[in-house]
Write a protein that holds these residues in place. Structure first.
Motif, PDB file in Angstrom:
ATOM      1  N   ARG A 200       1.005  -1.232   0.058  1.00 14.81           N
ATOM      2  CA  ARG A 200      -0.102  -0.113   0.066  1.00 14.81           C
ATOM      3  C   ARG A 200       0.776   1.404  -0.192  1.00 14.81           C
ATOM      4  NH1 ARG A 200      -4.656  -0.125   4.519  1.00 14.81           N
ATOM      5  NH2 ARG A 200      -2.841  -0.664   5.758  1.00 14.81           N
ATOM      6  N   ALA A 201       0.268   2.395  -0.396  1.00 18.63           N
ATOM      7  CA  ALA A 201       0.938   3.643  -0.140  1.00 18.63           C
ATOM      8  C   ALA A 201       0.696   4.114   1.146  1.00 18.63           C
ATOM      9  CB  ALA A 201       0.621   4.685  -1.202  1.00 18.63           C
ATOM     10  N   ALA A 202       2.104   4.441   1.852  1.00 16.88           N
ATOM     11  CA  ALA A 202       1.955   5.091   3.150  1.00 16.88           C
ATOM     12  C   ALA A 202       1.903   6.621   3.123  1.00 16.88           C
ATOM     13  CB  ALA A 202       3.179   4.739   4.050  1.00 16.88           C
ATOM     14  N   VAL A 203       0.867   7.227   3.096  1.00 15.72           N
ATOM     15  CA  VAL A 203       0.789   8.591   2.825  1.00 15.72           C
ATOM     16  C   VAL A 203       0.520   9.718   4.001  1.00 15.72           C
ATOM     17  CG1 VAL A 203      -0.657  10.178   1.390  1.00 15.72           C
ATOM     18  CG2 VAL A 203      -0.092   8.092   0.510  1.00 15.72           C
ATOM     19  N   THR A 204       1.354  10.629   4.195  1.00 20.47           N
ATOM     20  CA  THR A 204       0.986  11.533   5.261  1.00 20.47           C
ATOM     21  C   THR A 204       0.579  12.819   4.450  1.00 20.47           C
ATOM     22  OG1 THR A 204       3.152  10.695   6.346  1.00 20.47           O
ATOM     23  CG2 THR A 204       2.020  12.932   6.857  1.00 20.47           C
ATOM     24  N   TYR A 205      -0.603  13.545   4.870  1.00 22.55           N
ATOM     25  CA  TYR A 205      -1.093  14.564   4.359  1.00 22.55           C
ATOM     26  C   TYR A 205      -1.384  15.677   5.542  1.00 22.55           C
ATOM     27  CZ  TYR A 205      -5.892  12.344   4.650  1.00 22.55           C
ATOM     28  OH  TYR A 205      -6.835  11.599   4.989  1.00 22.55           O
ATOM     29  N   GLU A 206      -1.422  16.940   5.183  1.00 21.41           N
ATOM     30  CA  GLU A 206      -1.461  17.855   6.442  1.00 21.41           C
ATOM     31  C   GLU A 206      -2.773  18.693   5.951  1.00 21.41           C
ATOM     32  OE1 GLU A 206       1.774  19.928   7.082  1.00 21.41           O
ATOM     33  OE2 GLU A 206       3.073  17.859   7.203  1.00 21.41           O
ATOM     34  N   ILE A 207      -3.689  18.797   6.917  1.00 18.22           N
ATOM     35  CA  ILE A 207      -4.896  19.584   6.628  1.00 18.22           C
ATOM     36  C   ILE A 207      -5.469  20.178   7.834  1.00 18.22           C
ATOM     37  CG2 ILE A 207      -7.434  19.672   5.806  1.00 18.22           C
ATOM     38  CD1 ILE A 207      -6.863  17.624   3.810  1.00 18.22           C
ATOM     39  N   ASN A 208      -5.640  21.718   7.656  1.00 20.24           N
ATOM     40  CA  ASN A 208      -5.838  22.671   8.744  1.00 20.24           C
ATOM     41  C   ASN A 208      -4.939  22.337   9.991  1.00 20.24           C
ATOM     42  OD1 ASN A 208      -7.940  23.436   7.247  1.00 20.24           O
ATOM     43  ND2 ASN A 208      -9.339  22.395   7.983  1.00 20.24           N
ATOM     44  N   GLU A 209      -5.298  22.020  11.010  1.00 21.43           N
ATOM     45  CA  GLU A 209      -4.085  21.835  12.239  1.00 21.43           C
ATOM     46  C   GLU A 209      -3.901  20.316  12.440  1.00 21.43           C
ATOM     47  OE1 GLU A 209      -7.511  23.751  14.434  1.00 21.43           O
ATOM     48  OE2 GLU A 209      -7.056  24.302  12.487  1.00 21.43           O
ATOM     49  N   TYR A 210      -4.130  19.361  11.571  1.00 22.78           N
ATOM     50  CA  TYR A 210      -3.890  17.999  11.862  1.00 22.78           C
ATOM     51  C   TYR A 210      -3.050  17.383  10.549  1.00 22.78           C
ATOM     52  CZ  TYR A 210      -7.469  18.685  15.036  1.00 22.78           C
ATOM     53  OH  TYR A 210      -8.299  19.095  15.975  1.00 22.78           O
ATOM     54  N   VAL A 211      -1.952  16.292  11.108  1.00 22.56           N
ATOM     55  CA  VAL A 211      -1.251  15.693  10.119  1.00 22.56           C
ATOM     56  C   VAL A 211      -1.948  14.307  10.233  1.00 22.56           C
ATOM     57  CG1 VAL A 211       0.934  14.718   9.755  1.00 22.56           C
ATOM     58  CG2 VAL A 211       0.693  16.995  10.810  1.00 22.56           C
ATOM     59  N   PHE A 212      -2.289  13.801   9.000  1.00 22.81           N
ATOM     60  CA  PHE A 212      -3.008  12.294   8.854  1.00 22.81           C
ATOM     61  C   PHE A 212      -1.889  11.515   8.487  1.00 22.81           C
ATOM     62  CE2 PHE A 212      -7.419  13.594   9.499  1.00 22.81           C
ATOM     63  CZ  PHE A 212      -7.146  15.016   9.447  1.00 22.81           C
ATOM     64  N   ASP A 213      -1.674  10.431   8.948  1.00 27.05           N
ATOM     65  CA  ASP A 213      -0.606   9.222   8.613  1.00 27.05           C
ATOM     66  C   ASP A 213      -1.879   8.271   8.168  1.00 27.05           C
ATOM     67  OD1 ASP A 213       1.364   7.566   8.361  1.00 27.05           O
ATOM     68  OD2 ASP A 213       1.258   6.798  10.253  1.00 27.05           O
ATOM     69  N   THR A 214      -1.538   7.690   6.733  1.00 24.52           N
ATOM     70  CA  THR A 214      -2.551   7.088   6.222  1.00 24.52           C
ATOM     71  C   THR A 214      -1.992   5.797   5.467  1.00 24.52           C
ATOM     72  OG1 THR A 214      -2.916   8.210   4.301  1.00 24.52           O
ATOM     73  CG2 THR A 214      -4.573   8.786   5.943  1.00 24.52           C
ATOM     74  N   ARG A 215      -2.634   4.642   4.961  1.00 24.08           N
ATOM     75  CA  ARG A 215      -2.424   3.712   4.180  1.00 24.08           C
ATOM     76  C   ARG A 215      -3.623   3.786   3.076  1.00 24.08           C
ATOM     77  NH1 ARG A 215       0.960   4.708   6.942  1.00 24.08           N
ATOM     78  NH2 ARG A 215       2.191   3.379   8.526  1.00 24.08           N
ATOM     79  N   ILE A 216      -3.026   4.059   1.914  1.00 18.49           N
ATOM     80  CA  ILE A 216      -3.912   3.733   0.752  1.00 18.49           C
ATOM     81  C   ILE A 216      -3.613   2.889  -0.088  1.00 18.49           C
ATOM     82  CG2 ILE A 216      -4.914   5.244  -1.094  1.00 18.49           C
ATOM     83  CD1 ILE A 216      -4.107   7.727   0.441  1.00 18.49           C
ATOM     84  N   THR A 217      -4.830   1.967  -0.538  1.00 15.06           N
ATOM     85  CA  THR A 217      -4.621   0.749  -1.300  1.00 15.06           C
ATOM     86  C   THR A 217      -4.211   1.434  -2.738  1.00 15.06           C
ATOM     87  OG1 THR A 217      -7.111   0.921  -1.920  1.00 15.06           O
ATOM     88  CG2 THR A 217      -6.228  -0.504  -0.234  1.00 15.06           C
ATOM     89  N   LEU A 218      -3.506   0.463  -3.572  1.00 16.67           N
ATOM     90  CA  LEU A 218      -2.995   0.681  -4.989  1.00 16.67           C
ATOM     91  C   LEU A 218      -3.984   0.061  -6.040  1.00 16.67           C
ATOM     92  CD1 LEU A 218       0.718   0.046  -4.582  1.00 16.67           C
ATOM     93  CD2 LEU A 218      -0.585   2.236  -4.265  1.00 16.67           C
ATOM     94  N   PRO A 219      -4.444   0.730  -7.067  1.00 15.76           N
ATOM     95  CA  PRO A 219      -3.802   2.015  -7.433  1.00 15.76           C
ATOM     96  C   PRO A 219      -4.418   3.198  -6.780  1.00 15.76           C
ATOM     97  CG  PRO A 219      -5.203   1.054  -9.213  1.00 15.76           C
ATOM     98  CD  PRO A 219      -5.149   0.063  -8.172  1.00 15.76           C
ATOM     99  N   CYS A 220      -3.780   4.398  -6.534  1.00 16.72           N
ATOM    100  CA  CYS A 220      -4.469   5.269  -6.269  1.00 16.72           C
ATOM    101  C   CYS A 220      -3.866   6.818  -6.942  1.00 16.72           C
ATOM    102  CB  CYS A 220      -4.301   5.511  -4.748  1.00 16.72           C
ATOM    103  SG  CYS A 220      -2.419   5.770  -3.931  1.00 16.72           S
ATOM    104  N   LEU A 221      -4.410   7.643  -6.260  1.00 19.44           N
ATOM    105  CA  LEU A 221      -3.887   9.035  -6.917  1.00 19.44           C
ATOM    106  C   LEU A 221      -3.583  10.077  -5.840  1.00 19.44           C
ATOM    107  CD1 LEU A 221      -5.351  11.203  -9.926  1.00 19.44           C
ATOM    108  CD2 LEU A 221      -5.013  12.317  -8.015  1.00 19.44           C
ATOM    109  N   ILE A 222      -2.472  10.553  -6.100  1.00 18.32           N
ATOM    110  CA  ILE A 222      -2.045  11.531  -4.770  1.00 18.32           C
ATOM    111  C   ILE A 222      -1.794  12.900  -5.463  1.00 18.32           C
ATOM    112  CG2 ILE A 222      -0.168  11.789  -3.554  1.00 18.32           C
ATOM    113  CD1 ILE A 222      -0.216   8.719  -3.028  1.00 18.32           C
ATOM    114  N   CYS A 223      -2.182  13.827  -5.086  1.00 17.64           N
ATOM    115  CA  CYS A 223      -1.787  15.302  -5.251  1.00 17.64           C
ATOM    116  C   CYS A 223      -0.630  15.702  -4.280  1.00 17.64           C
ATOM    117  CB  CYS A 223      -3.043  16.212  -5.196  1.00 17.64           C
ATOM    118  SG  CYS A 223      -4.457  15.716  -6.344  1.00 17.64           S
TER     119      CYS A 223
END
Lengths: 263, 401
Positions: free
Chosen positions: A155-178
């Motif tokens: 899976r893709a281990a993806v970190t994204y930051e939105i507003n006041e939070y950092v999200f640590d996630t796992r996303i199944t492939l295939p996926c799209l990342i901006c």
């Protein structure tokens, strides 16, 4: 693991100095030079780093006029292995819906992939919408505002930051990342690679190459939004023009601030 | 619908005609006929600037794919966090009520989340006729697929003619997902919305990356979707008594499946948001060196405010990206903003033109920033800023003495 990555890029005007002539209401643009959308450089760099780490292949994909081949060549000079230009006069006048549809058709044509990387937005459209619409068209999960990507157990281990939070996630492939600007430092195009890639072929896809050949789904016909009118921004009346000495100016400004209760 | 048609036979000098297009979208085909390529943005400059009849908008058969009578209502997506609606939701509700008053439609709201009920209750005071609540544990955090599934369920059940979404980081992911799912048009980052004839939503936004506004409509599809920036519209006053009926809705469990698993959510180190401050001193390209930002920051501090910047300075690393004002940065609405050495592209002014009082310092008396400024200060920031710092310091001393 080998990962098959598609990076979506766009050719944009090099200058953002487009203006409307206030007399005639017509567009004026200084020069017609173009460049790769600067936010896409972060997506390409992310792809190249992932390839370096896990092995695989990086394909640059763009939609545009024939001259948009230049951004694919640029991607080659950065290290992309393959490049695809979706170009057809019937793609002209596409809005977000038609653009994302065209890209999804091109990607379906290209075959299996693990990861699609997009930049944050373009500097000419500034909508930041095509990535999410493309993910929906392809029926795959997506994430935006991404500040780090790696692979973990398929899976893709993806970190994204939105507003006041950092999200640590796992996303199944295939996926799209901006990816966000600042996810990495883009490399500069290499002269050696530019020379070496001169022989690489940019694959072009026209409407006839797409799985769906119905022209009404592309370009202007496939675009539900229409630009009705363009106009120069409203010019507000200037309340006051000051041309005094710096000291007098500072005095006047201070009294304005005092009236506002700021000082 | 209207389409752009080129009549090559009416063009005497075809090569010269090609150069009319600022986007390089006109080219000659194998037969020497002028044709339009994929670079076309439908700006219609060729129609207005070309020889008469060369480029014309022609009406093709209208492929309207909807029945207007089926679609009614202005819908607002109310983003919420921890039971509180995001302030942009209230601004959208205010705008929706204005638009609905013109078209004679109802105002409906979609709200979803783990505990969306509290936020839904508070929205009853802001003029929605119906509030649709989707409450599920799976919706605790935003994930594109389940949220889009909920949105789709809401749209199919209520059939609104227009849908407004805040252009927040979540809204910017959700709205395009939904638009693609239901195959309709979406206009990003609108700065103004008007209700046109026959319920057509007129969506206005800066376009082509420059000093141009575009008026966009969605004539052939419903609903008409738009995202709207935070702090561009006015929030309505809270009413004394609640109106609006709360309607609980459910989607199937399958709809809540996502490929995104959220492992951990950590608060970011405390950050300052320039959206929330009353006074801003903003620096632009007129500020030459990073070291010169010190005087900008000092002036901001003396005014009890914060320093901010335009895009070129954020890109040069003079300030962090979260202090960038403009279309690709933040929208601010402070009580007072002083811009220093900022020319004022639409890209920038879209992010600050709603400030209560705008003072602008620029050496160029023709700088576009002066079009939005209440106080146009023609002068050198390198003289005026230090002078301001000096005056304010003296004032402080006088007060403390």
């Amino acid at each position: 693991m080998n990962i098959n990555i598609i990076v979506c890029v766009k050719q944009v005007p090099a200058s953002s100095k487009t203006q409307v002539d206030p007399e005639t209401g017509l567009l004026m643009r200084s020069g017609a030079e173009s460049r790769m959308n600067p936010y896409d450089l972060f997506a390409i760099e992310t792809a190249l780093q992932l390839k370096q780490r896990y092995g695989g292949q990086v394909t640059a994909l763009t939609m545009g006029p024939p001259q948009a081949e230049a951004v694919i060549r640029e991607a080659f000079a950065l290290g992309a292995d393959d490049g695809v230009l979706a170009t057809d006069r019937r793609f002209a006048g596409a809005d977000v819906l038609a653009t994302s549809y065209t890209l999804s058709q091109a990607i379906n044509r290209l075959g299996a992939f693990d990861l699609i990387l997009c930049g944050k937005q373009t500097t000419d459209g500034d909508t930041a919408q095509v990535g999410s619409e493309l993910a929906e068209r392809l029926g795959i999960p997506s994430a935006a505002n991404v500040s780090s990507v790696r692979m973990e157990n398929g899976r893709a281990a993806v970190t994204y930051e939105i507003n006041e939070y950092v999200f640590d996630t796992r996303i199944t492939l295939p996926c799209l990342i901006c990816v966000d600007k600042d996810i990495c430092t883009p490399r500069l195009p290499s002269y050696v690679r530019r020379q070496a890639s001169a022989g690489l072929r940019v694959h072009t896809l026209t409407l006839d190459d797409m799985p769906d050949k119905d022209p009404s789904h592309y370009g202007l016909d496939g675009s539900p939004t229409q630009v009705k009118r363009i106009f120069p921004p409203e010019i507000e009346v200037i309340h006051e023009v000051w041309r005094e000495s710096p000291s007098e100016t500072a005095g006047r400004l201070t009294s304005v601030l005092a009236d506002l209760g700021i000082v | 619908m209207e389409r752009l048609v080129i009549h090559s036979e009416k063009i005497a000098d075809r090569r010269a005609f090609l150069s009319i297009c600022p986007f390089g979208a006109l080219e000659l085909d194998e037969k020497g006929e002028v044709v339009i390529n994929a670079a076309c943005r439908m700006c219609r400059i060729c129609v207005k600037n070309g020889p008469p009849g060369a480029a014309v908008m022609e009406n093709a058969a209208d492929a309207k794919a909807f029945n207007a009578a089926d679609w009614n209502g202005i819908a607002v997506y109310a983003e919420q966090e921890a039971g509180k609606p995001h302030p942009v939701s209230l601004e959208l509700l205010g705008k929706a009520s204005e638009l609905a008053a013109v078209s004679g439609e109802r105002v409906i709201v979609l709200i979803c989340g783990e505990n969306a009920g509290d936020a839904a209750e508070s929205l009853r005071y802001y003029g929605a006729d119906e509030i649709y609540v989707y409450e599920r544990a799976e919706l605790k955090y935003f994930r594109a697929e389940p949220y889009a599934a909920v949105f789709e369920h809401f749209i199919k059940g209520t059939k609104p003619s227009s849908v407004l979404v805040g252009a927040t980081p979540y809204g910017r992911q959700l709205a395009p997902r939904v638009a693609a799912r239901i195959n309709t048009g979406l206009t990003a980052d609108c700065t103004a919305l008007e209700m046109g004839e026959k319920g057509d939503l007129v969506q206005i936004r800066p376009a082509f990356g420059g000093n141009i506004m575009a008026e966009i409509t969605t004539p052939r599809a419903r609903p008409q979707m738009a995202t709207v920036r935070y702090k561009v519209m006015n929030a309505p006053k809270r009413r004394e008594t609640p109106v609006g009926v709360i309607k609980q809705r459910r989607v199937s469990d399958n709809a809540l499946v996502s490929g995104v698993e959220i492992i951990e959510v950590k608060p970011k180190p405390a950050e300052m948001y320039i959206e929330d401050v009353d006074v801003i001193v903003a620096a632009g390209r007129g500020v030459k060196k990073q070291a010169d930002m010190n005087m900008i920051k000092e002036l901001a501090a003396l005014l009890g405010g914060q320093a901010a910047c335009s895009r070129p300075l954020a890109e040069a690393g003079f300030l962090s990206a979260n202090r960038q004002i403009g279309l690709s940065g933040r929208t601010v609405r402070p009580k007072f903003i002083l811009t220093c050495g900022i020319s004022g592209s639409v890209q920038f002014t879209a992010g600050m033109s709603k400030a209560d009082v705008i003072a602008a310092i620029n050496t160029d008396s023709k700088a576009p920033i002066f079009r939005v400024a209440h106080y146009a200060i023609i002068g050198d920031l390198y003289q005026i800023v230090p002078e301001m710092i000096h005056k304010l310091r003296e004032r402080k001393k006088a007060v403390t003495r």
